[in-house]
Design an enzyme around this catalytic site. Sequence first.
Site, PDB file in Angstrom:
ATOM      1  N   ASP A 234       0.873  -1.175  -0.061  1.00 39.00           N
ATOM      2  CA  ASP A 234      -0.167   0.142  -0.090  1.00 39.00           C
ATOM      3  C   ASP A 234       0.967   1.195  -0.043  1.00 39.00           C
ATOM      4  OD1 ASP A 234      -1.781   2.003   0.745  1.00 39.00           O
ATOM      5  OD2 ASP A 234      -3.149   0.564   1.253  1.00 39.00           O
ATOM      6  N   ASN A 235       0.508   2.282  -0.926  1.00 36.55           N
ATOM      7  CA  ASN A 235       1.243   3.483  -0.795  1.00 36.55           C
ATOM      8  C   ASN A 235       1.044   4.538   0.228  1.00 36.55           C
ATOM      9  OD1 ASN A 235      -0.942   4.467  -1.998  1.00 36.55           O
ATOM     10  ND2 ASN A 235       0.190   5.056  -3.792  1.00 36.55           N
TER      11      ASN A 235
ATOM     12  N   SER B 103      -1.705   6.264   0.176  1.00 39.53           N
ATOM     13  CA  SER B 103      -2.128   7.457  -0.600  1.00 39.53           C
ATOM     14  C   SER B 103      -3.653   8.075   0.123  1.00 39.53           C
ATOM     15  CB  SER B 103      -2.183   7.361  -2.089  1.00 39.53           C
ATOM     16  OG  SER B 103      -3.062   6.383  -2.311  1.00 39.53           O
TER      17      SER B 103
ATOM     18  N   SER C  48     -16.866  -2.950  -8.855  1.00 42.89           N
ATOM     19  CA  SER C  48     -18.051  -2.319  -7.753  1.00 42.89           C
ATOM     20  C   SER C  48     -19.122  -2.234  -8.813  1.00 42.89           C
ATOM     21  CB  SER C  48     -17.511  -0.974  -7.843  1.00 42.89           C
ATOM     22  OG  SER C  48     -18.584  -0.103  -7.550  1.00 42.89           O
TER      23      SER C  48
ATOM     24  N   TYR D 163     -14.028   6.908 -12.790  1.00 42.70           N
ATOM     25  CA  TYR D 163     -13.959   5.626 -11.786  1.00 42.70           C
ATOM     26  C   TYR D 163     -14.586   4.574 -12.131  1.00 42.70           C
ATOM     27  CZ  TYR D 163     -14.598   2.985  -7.607  1.00 42.70           C
ATOM     28  OH  TYR D 163     -14.834   1.795  -6.768  1.00 42.70           O
TER      29      TYR D 163
ATOM     30  N   LYS E 118     -13.041   0.674 -13.418  1.00 44.71           N
ATOM     31  CA  LYS E 118     -13.333  -0.736 -12.988  1.00 44.71           C
ATOM     32  C   LYS E 118     -13.629  -1.533 -14.121  1.00 44.71           C
ATOM     33  CE  LYS E 118     -12.935  -0.126  -8.571  1.00 44.71           C
ATOM     34  NZ  LYS E 118     -11.538  -0.898  -7.896  1.00 44.71           N
TER      35      LYS E 118
ATOM     36  N   ASN F 231     -17.794  11.627   1.170  1.00 49.16           N
ATOM     37  CA  ASN F 231     -18.788  11.484   0.121  1.00 49.16           C
ATOM     38  C   ASN F 231     -19.861  10.689   0.163  1.00 49.16           C
ATOM     39  OD1 ASN F 231     -16.983  13.004  -1.489  1.00 49.16           O
ATOM     40  ND2 ASN F 231     -15.738  11.344  -1.961  1.00 49.16           N
TER      41      ASN F 231
END
Length: 344
Positions: free
Chosen positions: A38-39, A41, A131, A155, A159, A204
């Site tokens: 994992d970075n 971010s 998703s 987005y 996917k 969100n």
Amino acid sequence: MSELSNMGEILVTGGAGYIGSHMCVALLDAGYTVTVLDNLSNSTSESIAAVQRVTNRTLDFVADDLRDAGALARLFGRKRFAAVLHFAGLKAVGQSTADPLAYYDNNVVGTLRLLEAMTAHQVRTLVFSSSATVYGIPDVMPITEDSPPGPINPYGRTKFHIEQILADLQATDPAWRISILRYFNPVGAHISGDLGEDPNDVPNNLMPYIAQVAVGRLPGLRIFGDDYPTPDGTGVRDYIHVDDLVEGHLAALRYLERHPGLAIHNLGTGRGHSVLEMVRAFEAASGRTIPCEIVARRAGDAAESYADPTKANRELGWRARHDVRRMCEDVWRWQQRHPQGYRA
Ligand code: NAD
Ligand code: UFG
């Protein structure tokens, strides 16, 4: 596939994030050895510390970017992974519309680098976090895996493109075992209250927003529209507890042991709940009042979206168990213990 039966090592990309961290708990509890890439971010290493605390087990954490081919080569060179669970990605719909190239680069290019490293090191078992967003705004409810795809934002298109890349890859090399899991609306938190969703900015999504209102970080909820053709006029979604979601991944791993190829499954409960129902459920769980204001519809929102989970029930032997009350109780426990998230 004997590797998985022997509880081999699993690589979890994005394992410091909301769903990935809960996945790590389930994997460690089930006896797997886990490496996280994992970075950070959209997360902090505090979640990794929490995973290790609640499981009383350790995992190997690698703070690198998925797009760094050198880092992936070093990682795959020193470990023999039985499978990869691929959660890493950016997920904010609005941000993806403002900066689509960042989303294609991070999500699509990142996945390409991962698939190249897996190919080079003969690791060919993958579970991908897709998703319900790939369905866009569907005409018919509930949504089955055969409902036509039609993502309506960058987005969602990342996917969908990744799903197509995976299908092309599997078609050229039948040794691949790929599970595409299309999540509906993941919510909830680990029962301990030590692990949960910790958005970077103002949330969100509905559930973390309500939770931050309840704990006093935000003044009130804006409900995006009460004139939808739904029973109370507010939007209807299929909320699924994150613990049920990660159980679905364990079931997918078991399924891939028996079934080479590529499979797509919806992970949802099959039940829709309106925004107002969720507000009331959260008020009941928390004992707090959630001040609400009805505002205009949010662009790009469907009136309703809920899964037909029959295929996952039948083929994976999996079904969601936790109800909305439990989802709200667990989110509230996490939010109360960590009013400012992990960073506090
Ligand atoms: P999250 O942002 O909490 O976790 C994603 C993790 O990936 C973060 O820790 C982030 O730092 C890491 N990451 C991102 N880009 C990376 C890169 N290039 N290299 C290495 N690490 C990187 O999100 P989440 O809610 O846990 O979602 C996990 C996955 O599930 C995502 O792929 C998301 O698109 C998908 N998904 C989420 C939802 C949802 O509502 N949460 C719904 C459907 C699908
Ligand atoms: N909502 C509000 N007020 C808010 C936030 C949300 O009224 O402040 C409403 C929305 O209009 C919608 C419902 O609450 O009716 C759920 O909204 P979310 O933003 O929580 O979830 P979405 O279904 O819109 O989208 C989420 C992810 C997508 C993903 C999709 C399906 O954000 O990336 O679930 O998995 F594609």
